[in-house]
Scaffold this motif. Structure first.
Motif, PDB file in Angstrom:
ATOM      1  N   ASP A  20       0.809  -1.234   0.000  1.00 49.68           N
ATOM      2  CA  ASP A  20       0.000   0.000   0.000  1.00 49.68           C
ATOM      3  C   ASP A  20       0.835   1.275   0.000  1.00 49.68           C
ATOM      4  N   ARG A  43      -9.301   3.361  -0.772  1.00 52.78           N
ATOM      5  CA  ARG A  43      -8.199   2.534  -0.271  1.00 52.78           C
ATOM      6  C   ARG A  43      -7.845   2.872   1.181  1.00 52.78           C
ATOM      7  N   GLY A  44      -8.630   3.745   1.804  1.00 54.20           N
ATOM      8  CA  GLY A  44      -8.469   4.032   3.224  1.00 54.20           C
ATOM      9  C   GLY A  44      -7.657   5.261   3.577  1.00 54.20           C
ATOM     10  N   TRP A  45      -7.163   5.998   2.585  1.00 51.63           N
ATOM     11  CA  TRP A  45      -6.340   7.177   2.872  1.00 51.63           C
ATOM     12  C   TRP A  45      -7.211   8.322   3.368  1.00 51.63           C
ATOM     13  N   ASN A  46      -6.637   9.152   4.217  1.00 45.72           N
ATOM     14  CA  ASN A  46      -7.347  10.244   4.887  1.00 45.72           C
ATOM     15  C   ASN A  46      -7.279  11.532   4.062  1.00 45.72           C
ATOM     16  N   PRO A  71       1.677   3.742   4.544  1.00 42.54           N
ATOM     17  CA  PRO A  71       0.509   3.867   5.424  1.00 42.54           C
ATOM     18  C   PRO A  71       0.789   3.321   6.817  1.00 42.54           C
ATOM     19  N   TYR A  72       0.097   3.867   7.776  1.00 40.27           N
ATOM     20  CA  TYR A  72       0.051   3.287   9.109  1.00 40.27           C
ATOM     21  C   TYR A  72      -1.422   3.158   9.472  1.00 40.27           C
ATOM     22  N   ASP A  73      -1.905   1.937   9.545  1.00 40.87           N
ATOM     23  CA  ASP A  73      -3.301   1.693   9.889  1.00 40.87           C
ATOM     24  C   ASP A  73      -3.412   1.559  11.397  1.00 40.87           C
ATOM     25  N   TRP A  74      -4.329   2.318  11.987  1.00 39.50           N
ATOM     26  CA  TRP A  74      -4.456   2.350  13.434  1.00 39.50           C
ATOM     27  C   TRP A  74      -5.883   2.037  13.879  1.00 39.50           C
ATOM     28  N   THR A 104     -11.006   3.434  13.604  1.00 33.01           N
ATOM     29  CA  THR A 104      -9.858   3.051  12.775  1.00 33.01           C
ATOM     30  C   THR A 104      -9.547   4.151  11.782  1.00 33.01           C
ATOM     31  N   ARG A 109      -6.209   5.545   8.714  1.00 31.55           N
ATOM     32  CA  ARG A 109      -4.919   5.354   8.052  1.00 31.55           C
ATOM     33  C   ARG A 109      -4.195   6.692   8.056  1.00 31.55           C
ATOM     34  N   THR A 110      -2.977   6.689   8.559  1.00 29.00           N
ATOM     35  CA  THR A 110      -2.142   7.879   8.572  1.00 29.00           C
ATOM     36  C   THR A 110      -1.044   7.711   7.531  1.00 29.00           C
TER      37      THR A 110
END
Length: 159
Positions: free
Chosen positions: A9, A54-57, A120-123, A129, A131-132
Motif C-alpha cells: 500500500d 483505499r483508506g487514505w485520509n 501507510p500506518y493503519d491504526w 480506525t 490510516r495515517t
C-alpha cells in the motif's frame, strides 16, 4: 502528477505539489510543537475517490466560489527514526541528503518539483480506525533563479 499504488500500500508519487510545509515542527493552532508534516495536493476528484476507497485520509474543502472544484489534499507526517525517511534536495547539479537537523530548510525554499513515497500506518483506537500517511522517501528539486545558478557555477566550476 503521476501516482502508483505499489506493494504494501505504498504510494509512489512523481511530480506532485506540496503545501502546508512544516518540516520545522513549529507549534501553531493547527500543529503540536515538534510534529513535522506537510500535505500533498490531490488534483482530481477521481484520484481523491480512489485514495479514499483505499483508506487514505484525504481532506476535502468546499470550493470558495460556485463552479470551482473542491480543494483536496493528503496530510503527511514526517517522523525521523532508524527507517527514515530518506530526503534528498536537488539544487542545480548538486544533490544533498537532508537529515533531521537541516530538513527545516524545505519550509523556506522555492520548489520546482517533488517525488515522494508514502507509507501507510493503519491504526485502531477505542473502536475507531484510520490510516495515517507517513513520508518514507522524498526528492525535492529546488527552483533556483539565474543569479543563484551563476553563483553556484562560479563557486564550483569543476563540478
Amino acid at each position: 502528477m503521476e501516482l502508483t499504488f505499489a506493494p504494501k500500500d505504498i504510494l509512489q508519487v512523481n511530480d506532485t505539489r506540496i503545501i502546508y510545509r512544516n518540516f520545522r515542527g513549529e507549534g501553531s493552532k493547527f500543529n503540536r510543537e515538534g510534529d513535522r508534516n506537510f500535505a500533498m495536493i490531490i488534483p482530481t476528484q477521481d484520484l481523491a475517490d480512489e485514495l479514499i476507497s483505499r483508506g487514505w485520509n484525504v481532506k476535502i474543502k468546499d470550493p470558495r466560489e460556485e463552479g470551482e472544484e473542491p480543494f483536496m489534499y493528503l496530510p503527511i507526517k514526517v517522523k525521523f527514526n532508524d527507517r527514515g525517511p530518506q530526503i534528498y534536495l536537488v539544487t542545480g547539479d548538486r544533490t544533498n541528503r537532508l537529515d533531521e537537523d537541516v530538513v527545516s530548510m524545505l519550509d523556506d525554499i522555492d520548489i520546482r518539483s517533488v517525488d515522494l513515497d508514502i507509507r501507510p500506518y493503519d491504526w485502531e483506537v477505542n473502536g475507531k480506525t484510520g490510516r495515517t500517511a507517513y513520508l518514507q522517501a522524498m526528492e525535492v528539486t529546488q527552483e533556483i533563479d539565474r543569479f543563484a545558478a551563476r553563483m553556484a557555477e562560479e563557486e564550483h566550476p569543476e563540478e
